[in-house]
Design a protein around this motif. Structure first.
Motif, PDB file in Angstrom:
ATOM      1  N   MET A   1       0.847  -1.196   0.000  1.00  0.00           N
ATOM      2  CA  MET A   1       0.000   0.000   0.000  1.00  0.00           C
ATOM      3  C   MET A   1       0.879   1.241   0.000  1.00  0.00           C
ATOM      4  O   MET A   1       1.557   1.539   0.979  1.00  0.00           O
ATOM      5  N   LYS A   2       0.878   1.957  -1.108  1.00  0.00           N
ATOM      6  CA  LYS A   2       1.757   3.119  -1.201  1.00  0.00           C
ATOM      7  C   LYS A   2       0.954   4.393  -1.436  1.00  0.00           C
ATOM      8  O   LYS A   2       0.207   4.481  -2.409  1.00  0.00           O
ATOM      9  N   PHE A   3       1.123   5.342  -0.534  1.00  0.00           N
ATOM     10  CA  PHE A   3       0.480   6.648  -0.668  1.00  0.00           C
ATOM     11  C   PHE A   3       1.466   7.618  -1.318  1.00  0.00           C
ATOM     12  O   PHE A   3       2.616   7.710  -0.885  1.00  0.00           O
ATOM     13  N   GLY A   4       1.027   8.336  -2.323  1.00  0.00           N
ATOM     14  CA  GLY A   4       1.841   9.402  -2.907  1.00  0.00           C
ATOM     15  C   GLY A   4       1.337  10.733  -2.382  1.00  0.00           C
ATOM     16  O   GLY A   4       0.139  11.014  -2.458  1.00  0.00           O
ATOM     17  N   ILE A   5       2.248  11.518  -1.811  1.00  0.00           N
ATOM     18  CA  ILE A   5       1.853  12.812  -1.244  1.00  0.00           C
ATOM     19  C   ILE A   5       2.384  13.926  -2.138  1.00  0.00           C
ATOM     20  O   ILE A   5       3.594  14.055  -2.325  1.00  0.00           O
ATOM     21  N   VAL A   6       1.479  14.713  -2.693  1.00  0.00           N
ATOM     22  CA  VAL A   6       1.889  15.772  -3.621  1.00  0.00           C
ATOM     23  C   VAL A   6       2.418  16.970  -2.832  1.00  0.00           C
ATOM     24  O   VAL A   6       1.807  17.393  -1.845  1.00  0.00           O
ATOM     25  N   VAL A   7       3.569  17.485  -3.264  1.00  0.00           N
ATOM     26  CA  VAL A   7       4.167  18.641  -2.595  1.00  0.00           C
ATOM     27  C   VAL A   7       4.154  19.850  -3.528  1.00  0.00           C
ATOM     28  O   VAL A   7       4.762  19.821  -4.597  1.00  0.00           O
ATOM     29  N   PHE A   8       3.418  20.867  -3.131  1.00  0.00           N
ATOM     30  CA  PHE A   8       3.385  22.134  -3.871  1.00  0.00           C
ATOM     31  C   PHE A   8       4.259  23.146  -3.121  1.00  0.00           C
ATOM     32  O   PHE A   8       4.498  22.980  -1.919  1.00  0.00           O
ATOM     33  N   PRO A   9       4.694  24.213  -3.785  1.00  0.00           N
ATOM     34  CA  PRO A   9       5.370  25.265  -3.027  1.00  0.00           C
ATOM     35  C   PRO A   9       4.354  25.849  -2.046  1.00  0.00           C
ATOM     36  O   PRO A   9       3.310  26.341  -2.474  1.00  0.00           O
ATOM     37  N   GLY A  10       4.621  25.740  -0.762  1.00  0.00           N
ATOM     38  CA  GLY A  10       3.682  26.264   0.231  1.00  0.00           C
ATOM     39  C   GLY A  10       2.863  25.195   0.933  1.00  0.00           C
ATOM     40  O   GLY A  10       2.100  25.494   1.838  1.00  0.00           O
ATOM     41  N   SER A  11       3.014  23.916   0.494  1.00  0.00           N
ATOM     42  CA  SER A  11       2.373  22.829   1.259  1.00  0.00           C
ATOM     43  C   SER A  11       3.048  22.783   2.618  1.00  0.00           C
ATOM     44  O   SER A  11       4.266  22.933   2.711  1.00  0.00           O
ATOM     45  N   ASN A  12       2.300  22.591   3.698  1.00  0.00           N
ATOM     46  CA  ASN A  12       2.967  22.476   5.002  1.00  0.00           C
ATOM     47  C   ASN A  12       2.426  21.349   5.870  1.00  0.00           C
ATOM     48  O   ASN A  12       2.807  21.216   7.020  1.00  0.00           O
ATOM     49  N   CYS A  13       1.527  20.540   5.325  1.00  0.00           N
ATOM     50  CA  CYS A  13       1.057  19.379   6.085  1.00  0.00           C
ATOM     51  C   CYS A  13       1.522  18.086   5.428  1.00  0.00           C
ATOM     52  O   CYS A  13       1.065  17.007   5.785  1.00  0.00           O
ATOM     53  N   ASP A  14       2.415  18.213   4.436  1.00  0.00           N
ATOM     54  CA  ASP A  14       2.895  17.039   3.710  1.00  0.00           C
ATOM     55  C   ASP A  14       3.615  16.052   4.644  1.00  0.00           C
ATOM     56  O   ASP A  14       3.400  14.859   4.587  1.00  0.00           O
ATOM     57  N   ARG A  15       4.452  16.596   5.540  1.00  0.00           N
ATOM     58  CA  ARG A  15       5.202  15.716   6.446  1.00  0.00           C
ATOM     59  C   ARG A  15       4.298  15.078   7.492  1.00  0.00           C
ATOM     60  O   ARG A  15       4.505  13.940   7.904  1.00  0.00           O
ATOM     61  N   ASP A  16       3.280  15.825   7.906  1.00  0.00           N
ATOM     62  CA  ASP A  16       2.314  15.269   8.860  1.00  0.00           C
ATOM     63  C   ASP A  16       1.580  14.087   8.237  1.00  0.00           C
ATOM     64  O   ASP A  16       1.341  13.069   8.884  1.00  0.00           O
ATOM     65  N   ALA A  44      -2.596   5.376  -3.936  1.00  0.00           N
ATOM     66  CA  ALA A  44      -3.513   6.463  -3.573  1.00  0.00           C
ATOM     67  C   ALA A  44      -2.738   7.770  -3.558  1.00  0.00           C
ATOM     68  O   ALA A  44      -1.522   7.776  -3.366  1.00  0.00           O
ATOM     69  N   VAL A  45      -3.454   8.852  -3.799  1.00  0.00           N
ATOM     70  CA  VAL A  45      -2.801  10.172  -3.821  1.00  0.00           C
ATOM     71  C   VAL A  45      -3.381  11.043  -2.711  1.00  0.00           C
ATOM     72  O   VAL A  45      -4.599  11.091  -2.515  1.00  0.00           O
ATOM     73  N   ILE A  46      -2.490  11.726  -1.986  1.00  0.00           N
ATOM     74  CA  ILE A  46      -2.911  12.685  -0.958  1.00  0.00           C
ATOM     75  C   ILE A  46      -2.482  14.090  -1.392  1.00  0.00           C
ATOM     76  O   ILE A  46      -1.316  14.313  -1.704  1.00  0.00           O
ATOM     77  N   LEU A  47      -3.435  15.021  -1.443  1.00  0.00           N
ATOM     78  CA  LEU A  47      -3.096  16.427  -1.621  1.00  0.00           C
ATOM     79  C   LEU A  47      -3.162  17.051  -0.228  1.00  0.00           C
ATOM     80  O   LEU A  47      -4.242  17.155   0.349  1.00  0.00           O
ATOM     81  N   PRO A  48      -2.004  17.420   0.327  1.00  0.00           N
ATOM     82  CA  PRO A  48      -1.983  17.839   1.730  1.00  0.00           C
ATOM     83  C   PRO A  48      -2.403  19.292   1.928  1.00  0.00           C
ATOM     84  O   PRO A  48      -2.569  20.045   0.973  1.00  0.00           O
ATOM     85  N   GLY A  49      -2.518  19.674   3.190  1.00  0.00           N
ATOM     86  CA  GLY A  49      -2.872  21.050   3.528  1.00  0.00           C
ATOM     87  C   GLY A  49      -1.687  21.985   3.405  1.00  0.00           C
ATOM     88  O   GLY A  49      -0.557  21.571   3.169  1.00  0.00           O
ATOM     89  N   GLY A  50      -1.967  23.258   3.553  1.00  0.00           N
ATOM     90  CA  GLY A  50      -0.926  24.272   3.459  1.00  0.00           C
ATOM     91  C   GLY A  50      -1.443  25.514   2.777  1.00  0.00           C
ATOM     92  O   GLY A  50      -2.663  25.764   2.759  1.00  0.00           O
ATOM     93  N   PHE A  51      -0.515  26.257   2.210  1.00  0.00           N
ATOM     94  CA  PHE A  51      -0.896  27.497   1.511  1.00  0.00           C
ATOM     95  C   PHE A  51      -0.166  27.532   0.179  1.00  0.00           C
ATOM     96  O   PHE A  51       0.732  28.346  -0.030  1.00  0.00           O
ATOM     97  N   SER A  52      -0.546  26.619  -0.720  1.00  0.00           N
ATOM     98  CA  SER A  52       0.160  26.539  -1.985  1.00  0.00           C
ATOM     99  C   SER A  52       0.116  27.890  -2.689  1.00  0.00           C
ATOM    100  O   SER A  52      -0.940  28.519  -2.768  1.00  0.00           O
ATOM    101  N   TYR A  53       1.259  28.313  -3.168  1.00  0.00           N
ATOM    102  CA  TYR A  53       1.408  29.603  -3.873  1.00  0.00           C
ATOM    103  C   TYR A  53       0.809  30.767  -3.060  1.00  0.00           C
ATOM    104  O   TYR A  53       0.251  31.715  -3.621  1.00  0.00           O
ATOM    105  N   GLY A  54       0.926  30.646  -1.730  1.00  0.00           N
ATOM    106  CA  GLY A  54       0.474  31.740  -0.877  1.00  0.00           C
ATOM    107  C   GLY A  54      -0.989  32.104  -1.029  1.00  0.00           C
ATOM    108  O   GLY A  54      -1.381  33.226  -0.731  1.00  0.00           O
ATOM    109  N   ASP A  55      -1.797  31.136  -1.486  1.00  0.00           N
ATOM    110  CA  ASP A  55      -3.230  31.404  -1.699  1.00  0.00           C
ATOM    111  C   ASP A  55      -3.472  32.550  -2.680  1.00  0.00           C
ATOM    112  O   ASP A  55      -4.529  33.200  -2.650  1.00  0.00           O
TER     113      ASP A  55
END
Lengths: 233, 80
Positions: A1-16, A44-55
């Motif tokens: 079972m492998k989850f892929g976590i997408v990292v955008f500039p400004g993501s900040n819940c990716d590590r969580d 599966a893909v996870i789009l994490p929380g944060g402030f991608s591109y500063g909203d």
């Protein structure tokens, strides 16, 4: 079972999220950079929380046109399981993978607090380990979580069982006081018609061990893992 | 060719920021204000030589895809 976590500039819940699925759940997790044109070999893909591109422009608007979002869309098209948490939810809405849009909170304040939620649909790959109408706790942390769809569309969501979580009080009742941001019909999370794409404002990764104040969120990732396991059989 | 784009919230969509501005205006003593709606304004430079029809076609697409979220917003543009 492998989850892929997408990292955008400004993501900040990716590590969580990585911690939740790998350390707590015991699954495998990898990063997917926003510039990638494929999600790679993930289940599966996870789009994490944060402030991608500063909203900038609107929350999630710039990220929704990243190269990786085309890959996420085709992954979902093939039936892949995609979850968007907080900013991830905003991105999925902006990308058109989920209906509606997240407006600024009606209080115009950033709200960071524990919320009580009702699981309104347990027939999804994200919620199959919850009980019917279970009341759970997960925290929110957002300034733009005010879910909006025109009234007619909101009723359609209800009819098609696309509402997955609602903000409620301790008794499980949908009240104006239990709505932290002004969302239409207290909606906290919705899925697409097919049920393989979920977006929610509360943070399951911040509620995955008891010391966090609640471990109710872990069952979202566990449900995903189980759903994928049974697909393989 | 310069283009001015306005994006505003559709009628019926709650505008908490507009409401907060309205409240502040009231606190400052501006008693005449009965409503405030907040929107966005963009200036876009397009390459010269584009026909007006081509520019309009592109601008509609830009507005629908990025400048506005048509679920909640409406847009208008003026080519100078």
């Amino acid at each position: 079972m492998k989850f892929g976590i997408v990292v955008f500039p400004g993501s900040n819940c990716d590590r969580d999220c990585h911690y939740a699925v790998q350390e707590v759940l015991g699954g495998e997790a990898s990063w997917i950079w926003h510039g990638e044109r494929s999600v790679g070999a993930v289940d599966a893909v996870i789009l994490p929380g944060g402030f991608s591109y500063g909203d900038y422009l609107r929350a999630g608007a710039i990220a929704s046109s990243s190269p990786v979002m085309d890959a996420v869309a085709s992954f979902a098209e093939r039936g892949g399981i995609v979850i968007g948490i907080c900013n991830g939810f905003q991105i999925l809405c902006e990308a058109g993978l989920l209906p509606g849009v997240l407006l600024p909170n009606n209080s115009v304040q950033f709200r960071c607090e524990q919320t009580t939620l009702l699981v309104t649909n347990i027939n999804t790959p994200f919620t199959e380990l919850y009980y019917r109408e279970e009341v759970i706790r997960m925290p929110i942390a957002h300034g733009m979580g005010n879910y909006f769809v025109p009234e007619e569309a909101a009723n359609q969501l209800e009819e098609k069982h696309q509402v997955v979580f609602r903000y409620v009080n301790e008794k499980g009742e949908t009240t104006p006081e239990s709505n932290p941001n002004g969302s239409v019909q207290n909606i906290a999370g919705v899925c697409n018609e097919r049920g393989n794409v979920l977006g929610l404002m509360p943070h399951p990764e911040r509620a995955c061990e008891e010391w966090m104040g609640s471990d109710d969120g872990l069952r979202i990732f566990a449900s995903m893992s189980r759903a994928l396991g049974s697909r393989r059989k | 060719m310069r283009v001015k784009i306005h994006v505003t919230l559709k009628e019926g969509v709650l505008d908490p920021q507009g409401k907060a501005i309205q409240k502040s205006l009231g606190a400052l003593g501006f008693k005449s204000v009965s409503d405030v709606r907040m929107g966005k304004y963009f200036e876009v430079e397009l390459r010269e030589g584009l026909s007006k029809a081509e520019a309009e076609k592109e601008l509609v697409e830009m507005c629908e895809k990025l400048f506005a979220n048509v679920t909640i917003e409406q847009y208008s543009f003026a080519i100078e």
